[in-house]
Design an enzyme around this catalytic site. Sequence first.
Site, PDB file in Angstrom:
ATOM      1  N   GLY A  45       0.919  -1.235  -0.009  1.00  0.00           N
ATOM      2  CA  GLY A  45      -0.231  -0.047  -0.127  1.00  0.00           C
ATOM      3  C   GLY A  45       0.683   1.236  -0.153  1.00  0.00           C
ATOM      4  N   GLU A  99       3.696   3.939   6.114  1.00  0.00           N
ATOM      5  CA  GLU A  99       2.652   2.988   5.771  1.00  0.00           C
ATOM      6  C   GLU A  99       1.590   3.776   5.151  1.00  0.00           C
ATOM      7  OE1 GLU A  99       1.222   0.497   5.827  1.00  0.00           O
ATOM      8  OE2 GLU A  99       0.344  -0.226   7.517  1.00  0.00           O
ATOM      9  N   ASP A 100       0.575   3.498   4.480  1.00  0.00           N
ATOM     10  CA  ASP A 100      -0.400   3.963   3.833  1.00  0.00           C
ATOM     11  C   ASP A 100      -1.634   4.465   4.569  1.00  0.00           C
ATOM     12  OD1 ASP A 100      -1.250   1.299   4.395  1.00  0.00           O
ATOM     13  OD2 ASP A 100      -1.877   0.830   2.457  1.00  0.00           O
ATOM     14  N   ASP A 103      -5.557   1.966  10.678  1.00  0.00           N
ATOM     15  CA  ASP A 103      -6.948   1.917  10.794  1.00  0.00           C
ATOM     16  C   ASP A 103      -7.061   1.400  12.345  1.00  0.00           C
ATOM     17  OD1 ASP A 103      -9.634   1.277  10.402  1.00  0.00           O
ATOM     18  OD2 ASP A 103      -9.447  -0.487   9.246  1.00  0.00           O
ATOM     19  N   LYS A 131      -7.166   6.635  10.419  1.00  0.00           N
ATOM     20  CA  LYS A 131      -8.768   6.547  10.865  1.00  0.00           C
ATOM     21  C   LYS A 131      -8.827   6.420  12.314  1.00  0.00           C
ATOM     22  CE  LYS A 131      -9.846   3.286   7.400  1.00  0.00           C
ATOM     23  NZ  LYS A 131     -10.743   2.457   6.873  1.00  0.00           N
ATOM     24  N   PHE A 152     -14.032   3.235   3.629  1.00  0.00           N
ATOM     25  CA  PHE A 152     -12.816   2.380   2.937  1.00  0.00           C
ATOM     26  C   PHE A 152     -12.291   3.141   2.018  1.00  0.00           C
ATOM     27  CE2 PHE A 152     -11.126  -0.991   0.558  1.00  0.00           C
ATOM     28  CZ  PHE A 152     -10.458  -1.561   1.600  1.00  0.00           C
ATOM     29  N   VAL A 153     -11.017   3.401   1.836  1.00  0.00           N
ATOM     30  CA  VAL A 153     -10.703   4.257   0.741  1.00  0.00           C
ATOM     31  C   VAL A 153      -9.778   3.394  -0.290  1.00  0.00           C
ATOM     32  CG1 VAL A 153     -11.141   6.584   1.886  1.00  0.00           C
ATOM     33  CG2 VAL A 153      -8.788   5.240   2.133  1.00  0.00           C
ATOM     34  N   ASP A 159      -5.820  -0.452  -1.910  1.00  0.00           N
ATOM     35  CA  ASP A 159      -6.597  -1.276  -3.096  1.00  0.00           C
ATOM     36  C   ASP A 159      -7.755  -1.735  -2.397  1.00  0.00           C
ATOM     37  OD1 ASP A 159      -5.403  -2.986  -0.837  1.00  0.00           O
ATOM     38  OD2 ASP A 159      -5.949  -4.801  -2.105  1.00  0.00           O
TER      39      ASP A 159
HETATM   40  P1  5GP Z   1      -5.023  -1.845  10.747  1.00  0.00           P
HETATM   41  O1  5GP Z   1      -4.003  -3.047  11.015  1.00  0.00           O
HETATM   42  O2  5GP Z   1      -4.416  -0.572  11.264  1.00  0.00           O
HETATM   43  O3  5GP Z   1      -6.309  -1.953  10.998  1.00  0.00           O
HETATM   44  O4  5GP Z   1      -4.684  -1.807   8.979  1.00  0.00           O
HETATM   45  C1  5GP Z   1      -3.813  -1.475   8.281  1.00  0.00           C
HETATM   46  C2  5GP Z   1      -3.968  -1.957   6.750  1.00  0.00           C
HETATM   47  O5  5GP Z   1      -5.252  -2.179   6.371  1.00  0.00           O
HETATM   48  C3  5GP Z   1      -3.398  -0.871   5.993  1.00  0.00           C
HETATM   49  O6  5GP Z   1      -2.043  -0.961   5.715  1.00  0.00           O
HETATM   50  C4  5GP Z   1      -4.119  -1.088   4.714  1.00  0.00           C
HETATM   51  O7  5GP Z   1      -3.521  -2.031   3.974  1.00  0.00           O
HETATM   52  C5  5GP Z   1      -5.368  -1.881   5.214  1.00  0.00           C
HETATM   53  N1  5GP Z   1      -6.600  -0.924   5.307  1.00  0.00           N
HETATM   54  C6  5GP Z   1      -7.113  -0.296   6.311  1.00  0.00           C
HETATM   55  N2  5GP Z   1      -7.919   0.737   6.031  1.00  0.00           N
HETATM   56  C7  5GP Z   1      -8.127   0.590   4.942  1.00  0.00           C
HETATM   57  C8  5GP Z   1      -8.921   1.370   3.903  1.00  0.00           C
HETATM   58  O8  5GP Z   1      -9.689   2.303   4.040  1.00  0.00           O
HETATM   59  N3  5GP Z   1      -8.672   1.300   2.392  1.00  0.00           N
HETATM   60  C9  5GP Z   1      -7.971   0.277   2.093  1.00  0.00           C
HETATM   61  N4  5GP Z   1      -7.806  -0.014   0.748  1.00  0.00           N
HETATM   62  N5  5GP Z   1      -6.843  -0.418   2.968  1.00  0.00           N
HETATM   63  C10 5GP Z   1      -7.080  -0.287   4.452  1.00  0.00           C
END
Ligand code: 5GP
Length: 176
Positions: A45, A99-100, A103, A131, A152-153, A159
């Site tokens: 990402g 990191e992208d 969440d 987020k 969700f983006v 992706d």
């Molecule tokens: P976390 O572990 O913080 O929940 O999620 C991190 C990963 O989840 C990010 O690196 C990304 O790959 C994916 N992710 C979380 N939210 C989104 C979103 O809104 N869109 C997309 N495409 N990926 C997300």
Amino acid sequence: MPETQFLERILFSEEQLATRVHELGRQISADYRGKKPLFVGILRGCVLFYADLIKNISVDCTLDFMCLSSYSGTGSTGQVRTMLDLRESIQGRHVIIVEDIVDTGLTLDYLMNHLKDRGAASIEICCLLDKPANRKVNVTPKYVGFSIENEFVIGYGLDYNELYRNLPYIGVFKKQ
Ligand code: 5GP
């Protein structure tokens, strides 16, 4: 141009992204003067953000990558796995994780635990999107491009089932 019937609306245009990434690059360059930071990109990402960010870094730096996996479709599986580890040692290095999006925070929590015994001089997180409303664990990125609502983006590296990473902007995914 990729098919965009899955796009609800554009959240950040190419121009908005470029402006913000430029600002982040300037801020990081100022903070890391003389420290030769190591930028660790979290694949896949991060790719567009990472490439644009390091073009805006004006201090000497080195690059490395990791690949972690936790997502499937629009939901986290909750289980993080390391698919690709670092090539370089981080002993004594000032590490910036790129990191992208953060969440739940579970991916970065796993990563920080994974790296904590490797002797880095410092580890900070730079994410394009945050987020905070969806956070499940305490992860605080030092550098954040934009804070967004719990939507969700896609696009600019992000992706949906491996599609739409090549969109030059970030948009909200249209639910079916
Ligand atoms: P976390 O572990 O913080 O929940 O999620 C991190 C990963 O989840 C990010 O690196 C990304 O790959 C994916 N992710 C979380 N939210 C989104 C979103 O809104 N869109 C997309 N495409 N990926 C997300």
